[in-house]
Design an enzyme around this catalytic site. Structure first.
Site, PDB file in Angstrom:
ATOM      1  N   ASP A  32       2.212   1.620   1.269  1.00 32.08           N
ATOM      2  CA  ASP A  32       2.655   2.031  -0.073  1.00 32.08           C
ATOM      3  C   ASP A  32       2.854   3.540  -0.191  1.00 32.08           C
ATOM      4  O   ASP A  32       2.315   4.181  -1.095  1.00 32.08           O
ATOM      5  CB  ASP A  32       1.655   1.566  -1.132  1.00 32.08           C
ATOM      6  CG  ASP A  32       1.274   0.107  -0.994  1.00 32.08           C
ATOM      7  OD1 ASP A  32       2.162  -0.695  -0.680  1.00 32.08           O
ATOM      8  OD2 ASP A  32       0.093  -0.229  -1.193  1.00 32.08           O
ATOM      9  N   GLU A  64       7.923  -4.743  -8.043  1.00 30.11           N
ATOM     10  CA  GLU A  64       6.761  -3.859  -8.194  1.00 30.11           C
ATOM     11  C   GLU A  64       7.125  -2.492  -7.621  1.00 30.11           C
ATOM     12  O   GLU A  64       8.266  -2.217  -7.277  1.00 30.11           O
ATOM     13  CB  GLU A  64       5.563  -4.455  -7.441  1.00 30.11           C
ATOM     14  CG  GLU A  64       5.852  -4.721  -5.974  1.00 30.11           C
ATOM     15  CD  GLU A  64       4.728  -5.458  -5.252  1.00 30.11           C
ATOM     16  OE1 GLU A  64       3.601  -5.456  -5.771  1.00 30.11           O
ATOM     17  OE2 GLU A  64       4.985  -6.020  -4.180  1.00 30.11           O
TER      18      GLU A  64
END
Length: 544
Positions: free
Chosen positions: A23, A195
């Site tokens: 991420d 997301e």
């Protein structure tokens, strides 16, 4: 006079952050680049790296090092800190992060926070509590001086889309609070599971970069744009900016969750997560890693990665100054002579505070006071480092006087509380020290047969764990140099220490998930809370 810098173009070799570094949030401030990555149940929370050329990256100490900033006591496996976001505005670094509490029954119970600092090395301010509508929150600082918070929206209701879309709300930087209404600006594409939003304003357009398809083989980076902040946002007609879907031949799989950066000379790059399975679409022991791709712009203004796939090697920025000191290399042997743990060490669920970790109690040694069992989520005593290569090893020397079978100290190959191996020193029923090996497979703990043996001839014992692709072996010796290494136990299955093996879905609901990658670590257990501790003389990590 010789210069300690050179000007050249170098090649980016992916992954730039090997091992558990998912991420990525990439940021440039002046000539400096930073990447923040997820840490889940590990401290320091939010791992930070620094670079001056996008090629070599130096690990920094993590951002969240105190319970004042984050309390992970009781955090479940693969919960904790998800998808941090690092931005900069008006001389301040803003770090937004989510603390996720659960997977069960369609709930996440995420809580978002923001902290600020004038330097990414800290100190960081007390956290400001933001909303808990969803995870993967980020900040966007617009050209007009306003700041906006984005996140995915979690819809817990049975039968609904749990990834309901991306929302935005204004954040008042002076008042340190959210203000005004929430706006839903993007509901995603057919890839679903939308997301990881990042928003950029470039050449009169707002570009919304999101992660879709889930964080495994169908992962992708989706780009949408709008002339207005609140939309409507239209996706790139060419499809995903980058994905590995349908290309099991690629080295880099799971490509998704991207973050853009522009160099001082106007070149663009994308940081994103990847995984490297040992076999095509197989298990990823190293977890989700960070790669960087070169970005070009189409004639009609869309950011594109060549062929829409992740590349192992790409040209880095042209004509950058490369500092000789910025080598990205760290010592592979830690003699524990420094006053604090180095940046490659992490601790499980609690920060490395003097009540259980000490480098001064016995100079030249790391003293770890024993903590809870492997199942305990409040006070474990595990100091570990990420597995960063298919072939690597960690070698250490432990001095330990166990009082009874409740005290154990040694070396672990660890994924989470349900999947690990542990070569350790403990005491037999007669009080004499013995060497033994435990294995935990999906929460079932067992003794590896044929390993247990008495220890004599002094307190120092050498322990080694070695990864050779999917194989894991352990060995022991007297102090290194005083006796040969002897293998103990069989060749073990290293792939049980992987994201894929850790995941457990029951009736369509995730009972457990795997997001963290494997660690090698120094582990001390004192199950009776009787004051047991162990001293580690050194720890050497090697890759080949």
């Amino acid at each position: 006079m010789t210069s300690d810098t050179t000007t050249e173009q170098r090649t980016i070799h992916n992954p730039v952050l090997p091992g558990f570094h998912p991420d990525p949030s990439m940021l440039r401030v002046g000539a400096d680049y930073y990447i923040a990555t997820s840490t889940f149940e590990w401290f320091p929370a939010v791992r930070l790296h620094h670079s001056t050329d996008l090629v070599t990256w130096r690990p920094m100490h993590g951002a969240l090092t105190e319970k004042r900033l984050l309390d992970l006591t009781g955090a479940a496996d693969s919960c904790g800190v998800w998808a941090p976001n690092l931005t900069w505005a008006d001389g301040l670094f803003y770090l937004v992060y989510t603390d996720v509490a659960t997977f069960l029954s369609g709930y996440w119970d995420p809580q978002n926070y923001v902290v600020t600092a004038t330097d990414p090395a800290g100190p960081w301010s007390d956290p400001v509590v933001l909303h808990g509508r969803g995870f993967d929150a980020s900040f966007f600082h617009d050209d007009d001086g306003t700041t906006w918070m984005l996140s995915m929206v979690a819809d817990w209701r049975p039968g609904r889309n749990r990834f309901a879309g991306i929302s935005i709300q204004q954040y008042d930087r002076d008042a340190r609070r959210l203000t005004g209404p929430e706006h839903m600006i993007f509901k995603g594409t057919e890839a679903a599971l939308t997301e990881g939003p990042n928003l950029y304003r470039i050449n009169g357009w707002y570009y919304l970069v999101t992660a879709e398809g889930g964080t495994s083989w169908e992962h992708q980076v989706t780009v949408a744009r709008s002339r207005e902040l609140l939309g409507p946002y239209v996706t790139d007609p060419a499809g995903p900016m980058v994905t590995s879907l349908g290309r099991p031949d690629l080295t880099l799989q799971k490509a998704g969750h991207g973050s853009l950066v522009e160099t001082p000379t106007g070149e663009w790059f994308l940081a994103h997560l990847v995984g490297r399975p040992y076999t095509p679409l197989g298990r990823c022991v190293l977890g989700r890693e960070t790669a960087i791709q070169r970005v070009t712009w189409s004639e009609d203004g869309w950011p594109r990665v060549e062929d829409g796939i992740p590349h192992d090697d790409v040209p880095g920025p042209g004509a950058v100054s490369v500092s000789a000191a910025e080598s990205g290399l760290t010592e592979d042997a830690d003699e524990f002579d420094s006053p604090t743990l180095g940046p490659d060490w992490s601790t499980l669920r609690r920060p490395a505070t003097p009540d259980w970790v000490s480098l001064s109690a016995r100079p030249g040694f790391l003293r770890i006071s024993g903590g809870q069992s492997a199942a305990g989520r409040q006070r474990p005593s595990l100091v570990g480092r990420r597995v960063t290569a298919f072939r690597c090893e960690l070698e250490t020397v432990v001095e330990f006087e166990p009082r009874n079978y409740r005290q154990l100290a040694g070396l672990t190959a660890y994924y989470n509380s349900r999947n690990w191996y542990y070569l350790h020193v403990t005491a037999d029923d007669d009080g004499r020290p013995v060497l033994d090996l435990l294995a935990c497979d999906n929460g079932r703990v067992g003794v590896v047969p044929g390993v247990r043996r008495p220890l004599t001839g002094g307190l120092g014992v050498g322990l080694r764990a070695r990864f050779d692709g999917p194989s894991l072996t352990f060995a022991w010796a007297g102090r290194p140099g005083e006796g040969p290494w002897q293998d103990v136990g069989p060749v073990l299955d290293a792939t049980t220490l992987s994201d894929e093996y850790a995941a457990n879905v029951v009736a369509g609901e995730p009972e457990a998930w795997g997001f963290t990658g494997a660690f090698l670590g120094l582990w001390v257990q004192d199950l009776g809370a009787e004051g047991g501790f162990a001293d580690f003389d050194r720890a050497a990590y090697r890759t080949w």
